[in-house]
Structures are given as structure tokens and as C-alpha cells.
Scaffold this motif. Structure first.
Motif, PDB file in Angstrom:
ATOM      1  N   PHE A 185      -1.978   3.373  -4.449  1.00  0.00           N
ATOM      2  CA  PHE A 185      -1.619   4.555  -5.700  1.00  0.00           C
ATOM      3  C   PHE A 185      -2.868   5.417  -5.660  1.00  0.00           C
ATOM      4  CE2 PHE A 185      -1.933   5.387 -10.050  1.00  0.00           C
ATOM      5  CZ  PHE A 185      -0.469   5.767 -10.416  1.00  0.00           C
ATOM      6  N   SER A 186      -3.965   4.902  -5.884  1.00  0.00           N
ATOM      7  CA  SER A 186      -5.140   5.886  -6.152  1.00  0.00           C
ATOM      8  C   SER A 186      -5.287   6.884  -4.822  1.00  0.00           C
ATOM      9  CB  SER A 186      -6.507   5.225  -6.246  1.00  0.00           C
ATOM     10  OG  SER A 186      -6.827   4.262  -5.387  1.00  0.00           O
ATOM     11  N   SER A 187      -4.871   6.434  -3.645  1.00  0.00           N
ATOM     12  CA  SER A 187      -5.076   7.148  -2.336  1.00  0.00           C
ATOM     13  C   SER A 187      -4.109   8.219  -2.435  1.00  0.00           C
ATOM     14  CB  SER A 187      -4.751   6.234  -1.262  1.00  0.00           C
ATOM     15  OG  SER A 187      -5.838   5.251  -1.092  1.00  0.00           O
ATOM     16  N   GLY A 188      -3.081   8.040  -3.153  1.00  0.00           N
ATOM     17  CA  GLY A 188      -1.766   9.265  -3.333  1.00  0.00           C
ATOM     18  C   GLY A 188      -2.537  10.250  -4.102  1.00  0.00           C
ATOM     19  N   TYR A 189      -3.618  10.139  -5.034  1.00  0.00           N
ATOM     20  CA  TYR A 189      -4.230  11.004  -5.472  1.00  0.00           C
ATOM     21  C   TYR A 189      -4.685  12.319  -4.642  1.00  0.00           C
ATOM     22  CZ  TYR A 189      -5.038   8.349 -10.044  1.00  0.00           C
ATOM     23  OH  TYR A 189      -4.939   7.506 -11.009  1.00  0.00           O
ATOM     24  N   MET A 190      -5.282  11.703  -3.399  1.00  0.00           N
ATOM     25  CA  MET A 190      -5.779  12.765  -2.670  1.00  0.00           C
ATOM     26  C   MET A 190      -4.697  13.692  -2.172  1.00  0.00           C
ATOM     27  SD  MET A 190      -8.852  11.802  -2.745  1.00  0.00           S
ATOM     28  CE  MET A 190      -9.574  12.893  -1.389  1.00  0.00           C
ATOM     29  N   THR A 191      -3.521  13.528  -2.163  1.00  0.00           N
ATOM     30  CA  THR A 191      -2.508  14.671  -1.651  1.00  0.00           C
ATOM     31  C   THR A 191      -2.666  15.766  -2.576  1.00  0.00           C
ATOM     32  OG1 THR A 191      -0.851  13.746  -2.728  1.00  0.00           O
ATOM     33  CG2 THR A 191      -1.235  12.728  -0.845  1.00  0.00           C
ATOM     34  N   MET A 192      -3.203  15.355  -3.770  1.00  0.00           N
ATOM     35  CA  MET A 192      -3.357  16.400  -5.231  1.00  0.00           C
ATOM     36  C   MET A 192      -1.564  17.054  -5.446  1.00  0.00           C
ATOM     37  SD  MET A 192      -6.260  19.040  -4.507  1.00  0.00           S
ATOM     38  CE  MET A 192      -7.842  18.221  -3.866  1.00  0.00           C
ATOM     39  N   ALA A 217       0.768  -1.222   0.040  1.00  0.00           N
ATOM     40  CA  ALA A 217      -0.042  -0.067   0.058  1.00  0.00           C
ATOM     41  C   ALA A 217       0.774   1.335  -0.295  1.00  0.00           C
ATOM     42  CB  ALA A 217      -0.879  -0.119   1.105  1.00  0.00           C
ATOM     43  N   VAL A 218       1.849   1.380   0.883  1.00  0.00           N
ATOM     44  CA  VAL A 218       2.712   2.503   0.897  1.00  0.00           C
ATOM     45  C   VAL A 218       3.559   2.596  -0.322  1.00  0.00           C
ATOM     46  CG1 VAL A 218       4.996   3.171   2.158  1.00  0.00           C
ATOM     47  CG2 VAL A 218       3.136   2.544   3.349  1.00  0.00           C
ATOM     48  N   LEU A 219       3.926   1.612  -1.152  1.00  0.00           N
ATOM     49  CA  LEU A 219       4.668   1.630  -2.142  1.00  0.00           C
ATOM     50  C   LEU A 219       3.717   2.272  -3.258  1.00  0.00           C
ATOM     51  CD1 LEU A 219       6.622  -1.916  -2.444  1.00  0.00           C
ATOM     52  CD2 LEU A 219       7.450   0.426  -2.236  1.00  0.00           C
ATOM     53  N   GLY A 220       2.595   1.806  -3.547  1.00  0.00           N
ATOM     54  CA  GLY A 220       1.701   2.336  -4.338  1.00  0.00           C
ATOM     55  C   GLY A 220       1.468   3.866  -4.274  1.00  0.00           C
ATOM     56  N   PHE A 221       1.258   4.252  -2.845  1.00  0.00           N
ATOM     57  CA  PHE A 221       1.206   5.720  -2.426  1.00  0.00           C
ATOM     58  C   PHE A 221       2.110   6.437  -2.640  1.00  0.00           C
ATOM     59  CE2 PHE A 221       0.978   9.139   0.486  1.00  0.00           C
ATOM     60  CZ  PHE A 221      -0.319   9.443   0.544  1.00  0.00           C
ATOM     61  N   LEU A 222       3.508   5.909  -2.371  1.00  0.00           N
ATOM     62  CA  LEU A 222       4.763   6.656  -2.851  1.00  0.00           C
ATOM     63  C   LEU A 222       5.085   6.819  -4.459  1.00  0.00           C
ATOM     64  CD1 LEU A 222       7.476   5.021  -0.576  1.00  0.00           C
ATOM     65  CD2 LEU A 222       6.321   7.073  -0.179  1.00  0.00           C
ATOM     66  N   ILE A 223       4.313   5.894  -5.089  1.00  0.00           N
ATOM     67  CA  ILE A 223       4.615   6.111  -6.635  1.00  0.00           C
ATOM     68  C   ILE A 223       3.591   7.461  -7.049  1.00  0.00           C
ATOM     69  CG2 ILE A 223       4.032   5.310  -8.743  1.00  0.00           C
ATOM     70  CD1 ILE A 223       5.106   2.495  -7.694  1.00  0.00           C
ATOM     71  N   SER A 224       2.603   7.408  -6.437  1.00  0.00           N
ATOM     72  CA  SER A 224       1.612   8.436  -7.095  1.00  0.00           C
ATOM     73  C   SER A 224       1.872   9.828  -6.168  1.00  0.00           C
ATOM     74  CB  SER A 224      -0.004   7.961  -6.950  1.00  0.00           C
ATOM     75  OG  SER A 224      -0.185   7.721  -5.589  1.00  0.00           O
ATOM     76  N   GLY A 225       2.048   9.584  -5.024  1.00  0.00           N
ATOM     77  CA  GLY A 225       2.178  10.773  -3.970  1.00  0.00           C
ATOM     78  C   GLY A 225       3.752  11.274  -4.063  1.00  0.00           C
TER      79      GLY A 225
END
Length: 446
Positions: A195-202, A45-53
């Protein structure tokens, strides 16, 4: 004017300025909420978040630098000027007065000051705090040439000192272990959900928006050669990305280990406040207030400044001071509807705009491979726009999903990855391959 080169000291301060611009409201609350939700699936989950965030914002800044444009409009203009105007205006309204900027004051208040205010005074207190918050941000944004001083050398170091104090206790004295069951969406699709959660940081959108601030900060230091400006922009982005990746990982860990002490909350802001009180008691509430107010204030200054700079360039007859007054005044009103509501109404906007922004960033980075040919930009963006619209519609409240709208949304089920907000990936790839091949064939024949 003689060209100068950036010193390591200058580069570091620009990098910390960019980190300060990025790391605001969402950057605090969303990784904590992700850690709480992902449970023992936290690593994918964190890896996906780091890619998008982290990865996408870094690529966005790099795209501005490598394309040798001074902002998102110049990059979007490679598709066409009408598209550039529409995309730039929508992007800056979204990450500015309509969605991202209002939540800065709301998060600051709900995490930092809410515990000290009796329930009957909450609405009045939020209104007063919003006025003080955006009044301060507006005052600091009035002199955009000072932004590196305000954010890179004052607000960001103060914020980091306070945050590192809290995170140090989290790492040294964890509240619990990591063997926690994930919530439903993280059980089998932890990476794509992260990854999609990282969208929310904008932040990928903000990377496009803040590019103009970084470029101008470098130019103000006497750097004039386009290649040196591009290289400095990329290096500053890398420095910012390192800071962000480390903090995201620790914040997610903090959310996960807090499950043993606290129930799952509706947003990450509540979790941060509970954790700070756990470690420091009443002083924890004060520390939390310092952390979030500094984090949100510096990002607010950056967003208001970027909004004023960009709209001044798009519409030269407008006045910068009036623009930033509007960029502070509109969120002052919207901030009072509540954090959870702001997050909910921003999700459809992000699911619509993010795919288009990601593809535009990647095209900017790959532009040399297809000779910066406009047909590649136009075709690829056209292919990604329809699934992006479907994703945005799908993110609307479930109460609206009926009749003709539901029939339109159902078309998205034919796209691989649509349920994970990734239905745009295959159409984008197909559009790029087709247009790339056509351009290469024409070049050989011509």
C-alpha cells in the motif's frame, strides 16, 4: 450552448487519455520492483499496491467530478482559501517540476538508452537526451486543447502496443516460478508495504492534478451540465483504472519471475531493461526504449499542461506559455542527478503530502453525508496534518535522525501503523467522527 452527451467512443478516448496521463515513469518501475521484493507474498502486496496505486487515483478523479469543482484548488478551498493555495502549489510543484517530472527523462534514459552509451559519455548523453525530451514535451504542451489527440489517440495506443508485446512474452514464457523468498519488509507486512509503495507512483496526487484536464476535455466536446461532466469524469476514471490494474498485476508478476534469472536490482528500471534483453536480445533494448520513452513523454506532456493550467488559474496575471517553459526547464536541470537520488529525495515529500491528499479525496466523496460543512474539512485535515508531518520527517535520510529531530519522530510511535506509513489513519478517523458529530448536533439544535 446546447448540452451534448458523451458517446461511448468519446468516453473511451477520454479514459485512455487519462490512463496515458497516469501511466508514466513510476507506473512502470515500481510494480516490477514490488514483484521482485514481495516474492511469494506477491498477492497481498499487489492488493495493497492496487488500492493506493489504482483505487486512490480513481477516487481522486471521482472526487473532482462529484464535488463539481474543476480541480484540486476548488476541492481544497472547502478547507479554506489559504490552505487551498498552499496545498495546490506544493502538490503541483511536487508532481511537476521538482520530483515527478524530472524522473520521467531520467527513467527514459537509464532504461532505454543507457545500454547503448559508453560509460565515459553517460553524463553528456543524459544532458542531451533531457533537452530533447523536455523540448518535445514543451512543444506538445503549448496547445492544451490538443492533449486528448496527442495522448489519448496517438501516444497511448503506441505505448500499449509496445508494452503488450513484452508482457505477452512474460506471461506465455515465464522466466521462473513464484516460489521466491520475500525481502524483510514484505515478510510479515506485505499488504501495508505494498500500500505505501503505491505512494511512489504519485497517482493519487496526479488524480487531483489531472482532474482539470479531464473536465476540460469533456467540456470541449460540448458537455455543459455539471452532472453530466461529473458522471463522464467518473466513467473515464473507471476505464483508466481497469487498464492500470491489469498492467500493474502483470508487471509485478514479471518482476517476480525474473528473480530466477537476474539478481535483485536497486530499482525497477534496471529489471525491465534486463527482461527485455532476455526475451529479444538487442531488439529488446530497442523495444524497452520505445516503451519507456512513450510512457514518460505522454505523462510529461500531461504534467506540464496541468501545471500551466493550474498556475494560470491561481495567478491570472501569469502567462501560460512562460509557465510551461518553467515546468519543462526546471526538470531539465534536475533530471541529471540520477534516478535513485530522485526517488530518495521524493519519499519524504510523498509521506507528508499523501495522507492529507487521501483525506481530502475521501472528504470530497463523503461531502453529502455532512452537508459539505467546512468544520468537518478543517478538523479532519488538522488531525491528519501532524502525523503526516511526522511520517515525512521519518522518511528523511537516517543520517539526519538524531537529537531533537529524532525525539520529534519518536512521537509517531504512539500512533498505530506508524512504521508502515499509516500512522495518520486513526487521527483522521477520530477528527472526522468528532467534527461530524458536532455538525449533526448543531444541525438538530439549529
Amino acid at each position: 450552448m446546447e448540452n451534448k452527451r458523451l458517446s461511448r467512443r468519446d468516453l473511451f478516448f477520454i479514459g485512455t487519455m487519462l490512463f496515458g496521463l497516469f501511466f508514466g515513469a513510476g507506473n512502470l518501475i515500481f510494480p516490477v520492483f514490488l514483484g521482485q521484493s514481495a516474492g511469494h507474498n506477491i498477492i497481498p502486496a499487489v492488493l495493497g499496491f492496487l488500492i493506493s496505486g489504482v483505487g486512490l487515483p480513481l477516487l481522486a478523479v471521482a472526487a473532482i467530478g462529484m464535488s463539481r469543482t474543476d480541480g484540486v484548488f476548488g476541492l481544497a478551498a472547502k478547507v479554506g482559501r489559504p490552505f487551498a493555495y498552499v496545498f495546490t502549489v506544493i502538490l503541483y510543484l511536487g508532481i511537476g517540476p521538482l520530483f515527478a517530472t524530472p524522473r520521467l527523462a531520467t527513467i527514459s534514459y537509464e532504461i532505454g538508452l543507457d545500454p547503448f552509451i559508453p560509460d565515459r559519455y553517460q553524463h553528456v548523453a543524459l544532458a542531451i537526451f533531457s533537452l530533447l525530451f523536455f523540448g518535445t514535451a514543451w512543444l506538445l504542451a503549448r496547445k492544451p486543447s490538443k492533449i486528448m489527440l496527442y495522448i489519448g489517440k496517438i501516444l497511448t495506443p503506441a505505448f500499449l502496443i509496445a508494452l503488450v508485446l513484452l508482457l505477452g512474452f512474460v506471461v506465455l514464457f515465464p522466466m521462473g516460478g513464484m516460489d521466491v523468498a520475500p525481502v524483510a519488509e514484505y515478510k510479515h507486512m506485505a499488504f501495508s508495504t505494498g500500500f505505501s509503495s503505491g505512494y511512489m507512483t504519485m497517482d493519487a496526487l496526479a488524480g487531483l492534478a489531472f482532474g482539470i484536464i479531464v473536465v476540460r476535455a469533456i467540456q470541449n466536446l460540448g458537455v455543459t451540465r455539471p452532472q453530466d461532466i461529473a458522471l463522464g469524469t467518473i466513467k473515464a476514471g473507471a476505464i483508466s483504472a481497469v487498464f492500470m490494474a491489469i498492467l500493474y498485476a502483470v508487471l509485478a508478476y514479471m518482476g517476480l519471475t525474473a528473480i530466477s534469472e537476474f539478481d535483485r536490482a536497486s530499482n525497477g528500471g534496471i529489471i525491465i531493461a534486463e527482461i527485455a534483453r532476455y526475451y529479444f536480445g538487442t531488439l529488446g533494448s530497442l523495444l524497452t526504449a520505445i516503451i519507456v520513452i512513450l510512457a514518460c513523454l505522454k505523462t510529461g506532456v500531461g504534467l506540464i499542461t496541468a501545471f500551466g493550467d493550474t498556475f494560470k488559474e491561481l495567478f491570472p496575471k501569469t502567462n501560460y506559455q512562460w509557465l510551461i517553459l518553467g515546468a519543462a526547464g526546471v526538470p531539465l536541470l534536475l533530471a541529471n542527478i540520477g534516478l535513485t537520488q530522485i526517488i530518495a529525495i521524493s519519499e519524504p515529500f510523498l509521506d507528508l503530502l499523501y495522507p492529507i491528499a487521501i483525506v481530502l479525496i475521501l472528504l470530497g466523496l463523503l461531502s453529502r453525508t455532512f452537508g459539505d460543512a467546512r468544520p468537518v474539512y478543517v478538523t479532519t485535515i488538522a488531525f491528519v496534518t501532524i502525523p503526516a508531518v511526522l511520517s515525512g520527517l521519518d522518511a528523511l535520510p537516517a543520517s539526519l535522525h538524531h537529537g531533537a529531530l529524532q525525539s520529534i519522530i519518536n512521537l509517531g510511535q504512539f500512533l498505530p501503523g506508524f512504521d508502515q506509513s499509516l500512522g495518520w489513519t486513526v487521527p483522521a478517523l477520530v477528527g472526522f467522527i468528532i467534527s461530524f458529530a458536532v455538525v449533526k448536533v448543531k444541525a438538530r439544535r439549529g
